[in-house]
Motif scaffolding. Sequence first.
Motif, mmCIF file in Angstrom:
data_model
loop_
_atom_site.group_PDB
_atom_site.id
_atom_site.type_symbol
_atom_site.label_atom_id
_atom_site.label_comp_id
_atom_site.label_asym_id
_atom_site.label_seq_id
_atom_site.Cartn_x
_atom_site.Cartn_y
_atom_site.Cartn_z
ATOM 1 N N PRO A 226 39.771 31.147 43.179
ATOM 2 C CA PRO A 226 40.356 32.357 42.578
ATOM 3 C C PRO A 226 39.275 33.327 42.098
ATOM 4 C CG PRO A 226 41.417 30.385 41.721
ATOM 5 C CD PRO A 226 40.209 29.918 42.494
ATOM 6 N N ASN B 210 50.018 33.925 46.085
ATOM 7 C CA ASN B 210 50.713 33.808 44.801
ATOM 8 C C ASN B 210 51.123 32.359 44.529
ATOM 9 O OD1 ASN B 210 52.000 35.136 42.449
ATOM 10 N ND2 ASN B 210 53.904 34.501 43.426
ATOM 11 N N ILE C 35 44.881 35.166 32.411
ATOM 12 C CA ILE C 35 44.492 34.346 33.552
ATOM 13 C C ILE C 35 42.978 34.129 33.562
ATOM 14 C CG2 ILE C 35 44.332 34.256 36.069
ATOM 15 C CD1 ILE C 35 46.982 35.862 36.144
ATOM 16 N N PHE D 294 43.062 32.001 48.655
ATOM 17 C CA PHE D 294 43.170 33.043 47.638
ATOM 18 C C PHE D 294 42.771 34.397 48.218
ATOM 19 C CE2 PHE D 294 42.523 28.967 45.548
ATOM 20 C CZ PHE D 294 43.606 28.946 44.689
ATOM 21 N N CYS E 220 48.014 30.346 43.618
ATOM 22 C CA CYS E 220 47.586 30.650 42.247
ATOM 23 C C CYS E 220 48.488 29.958 41.226
ATOM 24 C CB CYS E 220 47.606 32.153 42.013
ATOM 25 S SG CYS E 220 46.307 33.074 42.864
ATOM 26 N N ASN E 221 49.782 30.078 41.424
ATOM 27 C CA ASN E 221 50.725 29.528 40.455
ATOM 28 C C ASN E 221 50.783 28.009 40.476
ATOM 29 O OD1 ASN E 221 51.648 31.901 39.151
ATOM 30 N ND2 ASN E 221 52.874 32.409 40.954
ATOM 31 N N LEU F 234 40.942 30.645 33.383
ATOM 32 C CA LEU F 234 40.060 30.206 34.465
ATOM 33 C C LEU F 234 38.663 29.899 33.947
ATOM 34 C CD1 LEU F 234 41.098 32.673 37.332
ATOM 35 C CD2 LEU F 234 41.412 30.192 37.331
ATOM 36 N N VAL G 36 48.639 38.392 40.860
ATOM 37 C CA VAL G 36 49.750 37.576 40.368
ATOM 38 C C VAL G 36 50.635 38.334 39.375
ATOM 39 C CG1 VAL G 36 50.325 35.499 39.050
ATOM 40 C CG2 VAL G 36 48.641 35.382 40.895
ATOM 41 N N ASP H 219 42.672 37.924 42.328
ATOM 42 C CA ASP H 219 43.866 37.112 42.088
ATOM 43 C C ASP H 219 44.423 37.346 40.685
ATOM 44 O OD1 ASP H 219 43.868 35.304 44.606
ATOM 45 O OD2 ASP H 219 41.813 35.168 43.845
ATOM 46 N N CYS H 220 43.525 37.614 39.733
ATOM 47 C CA CYS H 220 43.967 37.915 38.366
ATOM 48 C C CYS H 220 44.829 39.172 38.335
ATOM 49 C CB CYS H 220 42.764 38.096 37.445
ATOM 50 S SG CYS H 220 41.737 36.630 37.200
ATOM 51 N N PHE I 292 46.837 29.660 35.765
ATOM 52 C CA PHE I 292 47.848 30.681 36.001
ATOM 53 C C PHE I 292 49.167 30.310 35.330
ATOM 54 C CE2 PHE I 292 44.744 31.543 39.237
ATOM 55 C CZ PHE I 292 44.820 32.907 39.468
#
Length: 213
Positions: A161, A192, A17, A155, A195-196, A21, A169, A165-166, A201
Motif C-alpha cells: 500500500p 479496494n 489509514i 495495490f 486494502c480492506n 499503516l 479507499v 491507496d490512502c 484499513f
Amino acid sequence: MKLYSYWRSGTSHRVRIALNLKNIECNQVPVNLRAWAHKEPEFLKLNPQGLLPLIVLDDGRTLSQSPAILEYLEETHPDVPLLPSDPFARGKVRALAAVIGCDTHPLNNMRVLKYLTDELHTTQEDKKAWISHWTVEAFGALEHLLREQETQGSFMWGDIPTLADCYLVPQIYSAERFGINIAKFKRLQSINEACNGLEAFQKAHPAVQEDAQ
C-alpha cells in the motif's frame, strides 16, 4: 499527537489509514461537522480555516491539510514508507493520489455540496448527478492510468500500500455511500478489496470510529 477528525470525513479517513499503516500512536478528537463544531471559536483557534483533519503535535504545533499531514508523516516516520524509493515512481504515486485529492474530493465535499443546495438551489437529484459525474470521471482516468503503468500488483502501485491507496479507499467509500455504480471499475474494486483486507484499513473505516453515527 492528536488527530482532530470526523468519522465520515474523507480527508480524515486517509490520514487515519496512513497512521495505522505506519503504526503511529495518535489520540483522536472527534469534531462533529454536521453540528458545525469545526466553526466553533475553540476549533478556529487551532485551524482558522475551520477544516479537517488537523494534527496537534506533542509540543503544541499544528498542521492542517491532509496532503501536508501525509507528507509530514512520511518524512518523520520513514520506516514504513508510503512512497517508493525511486523519484519518478514517487511522482507517479503522488499523481495517482492527486487525481482524487486535487481533482475529485474537493468538488464533492460537504461545504461544496451545501453551497450547491443552499445558495444555487440545486435539487437533490442535481446534487447526486454532480457527485456522480466527477467521481466517475476520476475513476475512469485512474482505471486507464493503472492499466498503462509498468508497475502492477495488488495495490495502486505494486504489492505494498502507498499514499495513493490512502486516497482511493475513502473515495470509493464515498461513492458507495452516494449510490454511484462503480461496477465497471474492476481494477479499482480489486484494489479496494485488497486494502480492506488489511487491519490498517479496517481500523480506519468510518463505521468503527468512536463518533460514528
